[in-house]
Enzyme design. Structure first.
Site, short mmCIF file in Angstrom:
data_model
loop_
_atom_site.label_atom_id
_atom_site.label_comp_id
_atom_site.label_asym_id
_atom_site.label_seq_id
_atom_site.Cartn_x
_atom_site.Cartn_y
_atom_site.Cartn_z
N HIS A 242 0.86 -1.20 0.00
CA HIS A 242 0.00 0.00 0.00
C HIS A 242 0.89 1.25 0.00
O HIS A 242 1.96 1.25 0.62
CB HIS A 242 -0.92 -0.02 1.23
CG HIS A 242 -1.99 1.03 1.15
ND1 HIS A 242 -1.75 2.35 1.42
CD2 HIS A 242 -3.29 0.94 0.78
CE1 HIS A 242 -2.87 3.04 1.24
NE2 HIS A 242 -3.81 2.21 0.84
N GLU B 120 -3.85 2.02 -7.20
CA GLU B 120 -4.33 3.13 -6.39
C GLU B 120 -3.48 4.36 -6.67
O GLU B 120 -2.40 4.50 -6.09
CB GLU B 120 -4.25 2.78 -4.91
CG GLU B 120 -5.04 1.55 -4.52
CD GLU B 120 -5.34 1.52 -3.04
OE1 GLU B 120 -6.51 1.51 -2.68
OE2 GLU B 120 -4.38 1.55 -2.24
N GLY C 220 -7.93 9.03 -0.36
CA GLY C 220 -8.38 9.84 0.77
C GLY C 220 -8.51 11.31 0.44
O GLY C 220 -8.66 12.14 1.33
N SER D 292 -10.65 7.00 -3.28
CA SER D 292 -11.91 7.75 -3.20
C SER D 292 -13.06 7.07 -3.93
O SER D 292 -13.90 7.75 -4.55
CB SER D 292 -11.71 9.19 -3.70
OG SER D 292 -10.74 9.85 -2.90
#
Ligand code: PGA
Length: 255
Positions: A97, A169, A175, A215
């Protein structure tokens, strides 16, 4: 047919009671899952045994860890091994991540080692990739993400890749409320699939589940998941509310 997955990454949120309630609420609203449409919940380490116990007796919904040690066992204070995760009931682990890469300085070599450790223990891996804003603005995102994929997974064989899912991502969308457009997501997912195809051939590439993260919400999930190369999502903020998470799952099951 390749699998579609909606995975919820709680990050460092929710105490044990809050987590228990969230899983209860997800389970009570859940429908439409099949062998090819699955859900993964990735709570913090201390929740894993509890979450796995709550999911026992259900099908097509699994527990994941958000990280693991690259070492099998030993004197590594504060670390959690893949064997511990498996024994606590986890079936998946998220590796790479962007928050792990950035805040904890996890580089390509350590991520490849963690992935090897997880796969050899029998955990499935959600391997994350994605470019920062300056790379996107410079137009070199395909090369950047392609290099992350090569460094992270080219060391594994096609059989091992059956237990690996990729999550794209874009860091600028995590976020931030700023989602990649469905065209941007589709373009990158198709590129990632071509990077897999170059090394492993089209059959393996076509089987690879590639999730979008950043998001993702009930309102934009249907358009994102309708893209031919987007096979579901890795969800952060919206995974913390049962209603939102169920809405995103419904966007997957509707396809
Ligand atoms: P977000 O996070 O949905 O809150 O943007 C996604 C992620 O980091 O996995």
């Amino acid at each position: 047919m390749r699998k579609k997955i909606v995975a919820g990454n709680w990050k460092m949120n929710l105490n044990l009671n809050e987590g228990k309630t969230l899983v209860q609420n997800i389970l009570s609203g859940l429908s439409g899952l099949t062998d090819n449409k699955q859900v993964v919940i990735a709570p913090p380490f201390v929740h894993i045994a509890q979450t796995a116990a709550q999911l026992q007796g259900t099908s097509n919904i699994f527990t994941a860890a958000q990280n693991c040690s690259s070492e099998a066992s030993g004197a590594y204070t504060g670390e959690v091994s893949t064997d511990m995760l498996l024994s606590a009931g986890a079936q998946y682990v998220i590796i790479g991540h962007s928050e792990r890469r950035e805040y904890f300085k996890e580089d390509d070599a350590i991520l490849a080692k963690k992935t090897a450790q997880a796969l050899s223990t029998g955990l499935k891996v959600i391997f994350c990739c994605g470019e920062p804003l300056e790379v996107r603005d410079g137009g070199t995102q395909n090369e950047y993400v392609g290099n992350q994929i090569k460094a992270g997974i080219y060391g594994f064989n096609a059989d091992q890749l059956q237990n690996l899912v990729i999550a794209y991502e874009p860091i600028w969308a995590i976020g931030t409320g700023r989602t990649a457009s469905s065209q941007q997501a589709q373009d990158m997912h198709a590129h990632i699939r071509s990077v897999i195809a170059n090394q492993y051939g089209n059959v393996v590439a076509e089987q690879m589940t590639i999730l979008y993260g950043g998001s993702c919400k009930p309102s934009n999930a249907p358009e994102l998941f309708a893209c031919p190369d987007v096979d579901g999502g890795l969800i952060g903020g919206a995974a913390l509310k049962a209603e939102d998470f169920l809405g995103i799952i419904a966007a997957m099951t509707a396809i």
